[in-house]
Enzyme design. Structure first.
Site, PDB file in Angstrom:
ATOM      1  N   LYS A  53       0.842  -1.207   0.000  1.00 37.46           N
ATOM      2  CA  LYS A  53       0.000   0.000   0.000  1.00 37.46           C
ATOM      3  C   LYS A  53       0.879   1.260   0.000  1.00 37.46           C
ATOM      4  CE  LYS A  53      -3.842  -2.390   2.214  1.00 37.46           C
ATOM      5  NZ  LYS A  53      -4.651  -2.698   3.401  1.00 37.46           N
ATOM      6  N   GLN A  97      -4.566  -1.231   9.645  1.00 33.38           N
ATOM      7  CA  GLN A  97      -4.562  -2.572   9.056  1.00 33.38           C
ATOM      8  C   GLN A  97      -5.198  -3.578  10.027  1.00 33.38           C
ATOM      9  OE1 GLN A  97      -3.744  -3.249   5.932  1.00 33.38           O
ATOM     10  NE2 GLN A  97      -4.008  -5.453   6.086  1.00 33.38           N
ATOM     11  N   ASP A 120     -11.027   3.133   4.005  1.00 32.45           N
ATOM     12  CA  ASP A 120     -11.393   1.714   3.936  1.00 32.45           C
ATOM     13  C   ASP A 120     -12.907   1.547   3.784  1.00 32.45           C
ATOM     14  OD1 ASP A 120      -9.348  -0.237   4.063  1.00 32.45           O
ATOM     15  OD2 ASP A 120      -8.948   0.225   6.173  1.00 32.45           O
TER      16      ASP A 120
HETATM   17  N1  GUN Z   1      -7.075  -6.513   6.273  1.00 30.06           N
HETATM   18  C1  GUN Z   1      -7.413  -7.244   5.180  1.00 30.06           C
HETATM   19  N2  GUN Z   1      -7.943  -6.451   4.218  1.00 30.06           N
HETATM   20  C2  GUN Z   1      -7.941  -5.195   4.723  1.00 30.06           C
HETATM   21  C3  GUN Z   1      -8.360  -3.948   4.184  1.00 30.06           C
HETATM   22  O1  GUN Z   1      -8.870  -3.821   3.055  1.00 30.06           O
HETATM   23  N3  GUN Z   1      -8.187  -2.879   5.014  1.00 30.06           N
HETATM   24  C4  GUN Z   1      -7.658  -2.992   6.256  1.00 30.06           C
HETATM   25  N4  GUN Z   1      -7.541  -1.885   6.992  1.00 30.06           N
HETATM   26  N5  GUN Z   1      -7.267  -4.142   6.770  1.00 30.06           N
HETATM   27  C5  GUN Z   1      -7.406  -5.239   6.003  1.00 30.06           C
END
Ligand code: GUN
Length: 281
Positions: A53, A97, A120
């Site tokens: 990311k 995350q 998100d």
């Molecule tokens: N863990 C797995 N997928 C995601 C996501 O799209 N966003 C976040 N913040 N955590 C995750």
């Protein structure tokens, strides 16, 4: 028959170049878009996701701040960091995350993120807005799946869509987006009896369970679009999805590979959401 492949890397490349143009335009006006990413603990999978990311932000000209904390970080300290980022004018998107360590209430943390920085799309306000057809941020993975369907001009309206998996991150918002696009949607979960009975009726099949080979070729309707959100390792340690890819590709009309399918699209849509947050600001 052999399915057409929906290439998430190729589609991402196109979408990211547009994101880079928008980021550059904002930066020229003195408002470089900014994303903060918080990682608590040292799950190897989460570290890889987060690294990807951050790298994607750099590539398109989004300013990124990465905060990594030990798994022992207290909930109160994490909430304090989120609150500080809520007030940081250089930051337009905040991503914590998941999963978080068990002693931290992830709902509480998500609800602490300012809804207009929740790139998100997990905050209850944003989940509610999505459900009522007025989304502010669409959760990145389901949003990426919708973009993949759009890229092949798939007529979602009136199609039978089956979503396997009912998580807050993927399954539920995926079902909402498909419903709003006019599909007839079935959501299956881990208790569903005779999964194949449902999946065989799917023109659009989205699989997000984290269980390798949960969908086999006999469960796929000939010609269907199969979108595999899974990210697993096979016995040889190779990345694979939730769908038994080779045999399913013989039955499906369209299919997404793993890697190189939905995964890159998730990150691309995070970039899109961050740009949108910055532009609104
Ligand atoms: N863990 C797995 N997928 C995601 C996501 O799209 N966003 C976040 N913040 N955590 C995750």
């Amino acid at each position: 028959m052999s399915a057409n492949i929906i290439d998430g890397n190729l589609l991402s490349k196109k979408l990211r170049s547009h994101v880079a143009e928008r980021a550059a335009a904002l930066t020229r006006q003195g408002h470089q878009p900014g994303l903060a990413v918080i990682l608590v603990g040292d799950s190897p999978a989460s570290q890889v996701y987060v690294r990807n990311k951050i790298k994607a932000c750099e590539d398109v000209g989004i300013h990124s701040v990465f905060e990594k904390y030990d798994a022992t970080l207290s909930e109160a300290d994490l909430l304090a960091r989120v609150e500080a980022l809520n007030h940081d004018t250089r930051i337009h998107g905040i991503l914590v995350q998941l999963p978080l360590p068990a002693h931290i209430d992830s709902h509480k943390v998500i609800e602490a993120i300012a809804a207009d920085k929740d790139v998100d799309g997990f905050h209850v306000n944003n989940a509610g807005l999505l459900m009522t057809g007025q989304p502010l941020f669409r959760p990145c993975t389901p949003y990426g799946v919708m973009k993949m369907l759009e890229s092949i001009d798939y007529p979602v309206r009136g199609a039978n869509a089956v979503v396997v998996g009912a998580s807050n991150i993927v399954g539920k918002p995926q079902a909402m987006l498909l419903l709003q696009a006019g599909a007839t949607v079935t959501i299956c979960n881990s208790k569903t009896r005779d999964l194949g009975h449902h999946t065989r009726n799917a023109d659009i099949l989205v699989v997000a369970t984290g269980k390798r080979n949960i969908v086999t070729a006999d469960m796929v309707k000939p010609g269907a679009v199969v979108l595999d959100v899974g990210m697993n390792r096979d016995d040889a340690g190779k990345l694979c999805g939730d769908v038994d890819y080779g045999p399913c590709a013989e039955v499906a009309g369209w299919i997404t590979p793993v890697p190189g399918g939905v995964g890159p699209m998730t990150i691309t849509m995070l970039l899109v959401n961050t740009i949108e947050a910055a532009e609104r600001n």
